[in-house]
Design an enzyme around this catalytic site. Structure first.
Site, PDB file in Angstrom:
ATOM      1  N   GLN A 140     -14.129 -37.173 -14.161  1.00  0.00           N
ATOM      2  CA  GLN A 140     -14.495 -37.139 -15.573  1.00  0.00           C
ATOM      3  C   GLN A 140     -13.272 -36.911 -16.451  1.00  0.00           C
ATOM      4  O   GLN A 140     -13.164 -37.482 -17.545  1.00  0.00           O
ATOM      5  CB  GLN A 140     -15.545 -36.046 -15.797  1.00  0.00           C
ATOM      6  CG  GLN A 140     -16.882 -36.392 -15.169  1.00  0.00           C
ATOM      7  CD  GLN A 140     -17.811 -35.186 -15.043  1.00  0.00           C
ATOM      8  OE1 GLN A 140     -17.360 -34.031 -14.933  1.00  0.00           O
ATOM      9  NE2 GLN A 140     -19.105 -35.422 -15.051  1.00  0.00           N
ATOM     10  N   CYS A 174     -21.887 -32.602 -18.942  1.00  0.00           N
ATOM     11  CA  CYS A 174     -23.086 -31.792 -19.153  1.00  0.00           C
ATOM     12  C   CYS A 174     -22.748 -30.320 -19.346  1.00  0.00           C
ATOM     13  O   CYS A 174     -23.533 -29.572 -19.936  1.00  0.00           O
ATOM     14  CB  CYS A 174     -24.064 -31.971 -17.999  1.00  0.00           C
ATOM     15  SG  CYS A 174     -23.412 -31.448 -16.396  1.00  0.00           S
TER      16      CYS A 174
END
Length: 424
Positions: A119, A50
């Protein structure tokens, strides 16, 4: 071989740009397949969260970063001018250091947040699965993970936990004096929403509704906090119950539109709603912020809350930066050493060839009955002459051409004493 990183992140670009260049899970394999076919790329993978989209690359020669930015713009249909204005480019040791800062959470909006390491490991796994990693860049990822682990264990960067999820709930607690009286609707059921649910529960919220595309996952998460689960299509029926709405999915399109929120507000008799859209691309239409009784925030709006909560980590960050700088320098040292391996192998092969030829000559003389001492002297003399012949010629030529540094290299290579030391 060169390393470089192209980075678009929360520091360089607003959410409106970041959501345009995000790679959802359904796009990752296709994007990597395009990139690995390029002749100017040896290895590549993509990190997309994000807060950032980053391309990690190694090239056989001088990198052409602009060409990669052009590809990114074409892939997402974003203008090159728009992308150039918000791209940071890192090369070689700076690229290694940047990757380690990202993996350690030092470059995150939330200083020291731990989710980014997972991630990055997913980005690494995607590259391996696509066959686009397997050389120096692959080793750099492994080194970055090791440095991130040291940062976690040897500094206080992970103490006093703060995250986007924590910041969202913290902001809600400033608006609602008694959160035990509020109902929260969580859209999504991933790791971020799970963290949001935990923080809400600790803040006193006991009425939780979890909406997710996969209903079984929503049920699992809701059950943990004694809440209820619904599908995404059921949101309009339940929205009016929610005082707090926090969304974080991987949907490429908005899930909650202005019309649905307007209807919910009418059923609530315009009782205010607090909304936080953590997703990139956004889950809640931007136009929802135009409604008078809705307080809608994006990840960028959480920045001040996050900054207030991470002051305690700033001292630890200085020590983390030292570990990262040392880690990057260490990796580049070993990477440059690898460049010499093939040359050293050829050098050894050549020396062994000279040795074998002189040895065979000596064996023939011994078999013929020549004096062993004379044969040994001839062997030593022949080896010496052949091994130093080419270096001697090249050093003399370099000296005649004024390249005195070559003489210094010879002194360093063979640990020769200075003339002054020798005369003394």
């Amino acid at each position: 071989m060169a390393l470089f990183v192209i980075s678009i992140n929360h520091k360089t670009a607003p959410v409106a740009i970041r959501e345009k260049v995000a790679f959802g899970p359904e796009k990752m394999a296709d994007a990597l397949a395009h990139l690995r076919c390029r002749p100017d790329i040896d290895e590549v993978t993509i990190l997309s969260t994000c807060n950032r989209t980053e391309l990690y690359c190694s090239t056989p020669g001088e990198p052409d970063e602009i060409s990669l930015i052009e590809w990114l713009g074409q892939y997402h249909q974003v203008s090159l001018t728009e992308l150039k204005a918000c791209c940071n480019i890192y090369n070689d040791e700076d690229a290694a250091q940047h990757m380690m800062r990202v993996a350690s959470g030092i470059d995150s909006m939330v200083l020291g947040e731990p989710q980014i390491l997972g991630q990055m490991k997913e980005a690494h796994a995607s590259g391996r699965a696509a066959g686009s990693l397997g050389g120096p860049l692959d080793r750099l990822f492994q080194h970055a993970f090791a440095v991130a682990k040291r940062v976690r264990t040897e500094t206080a960067i992970g103490e006093n936990p703060v995250s986007v999820a924590y910041a969202a709930v913290s902001m809600a607690s400033h608006i609602f004096s008694n959160m035990a009286q509020n109902t929260a609707l969580l859209i999504g059921a991933g790791e971020t929403i799970e963290l949001v649910a935990r923080h809400l529960y600790r803040a006193g919220v006991r009425s939780l509704i979890v909406a997710n595309r996969t209903l079984s996952r929503a049920r699992d998460l809701a059950a943990e906090f004694h809440g209820s689960a619904i599908g995404l299509s059921d949101i309009p029926e339940y929205l009016h119950r929610a005082d707090i709405v926090i969304a974080s999915t991987a949907s490429p399109l908005p899930i909650l539109g202005k019309g649905a929120v307007e209807k919910a507000l009418k059923r609530r008799k315009h009782k205010p709603m607090f909304m936080v859209d953590i997703a990139v691309p956004r889950d809640i239409e931007e136009e929802v912020s135009e409604l008078a009784d809705v307080y809608l925030y994006t990840v960028d709006d959480l920045r001040q809350v996050i900054e207030d909560n991470m002051k305690s980590r700033e001292g630890a960050a200085e020590e983390a930066e030292r570990l990262i700088a040392a880690g990057a320098a260490d990796f580049m040292y070993h990477l440059r050493a690898l460049d010499s391996v093939s040359v050293l192998r050829r050098f050894r092969d050549q020396a062994e060839g000279v040795r074998d030829a002189e040895l065979q000559k000596a064996i023939r003389l011994l078999n013929r009955g020549d004096d062993p001492e004379s044969v040994l002297r001839m062997l030593a003399h022949g080896l010496t002459n052949k091994l130093i012949h080419h270096p001697t010629v090249q050093v003399r030529r370099a000296s005649a051409e004024g390249r005195q540094e070559v003489t210094g290299w010879l002194r360093d290579l063979f640990q020769l004493p200075d003339e002054k030391v020798k005369n003394d």
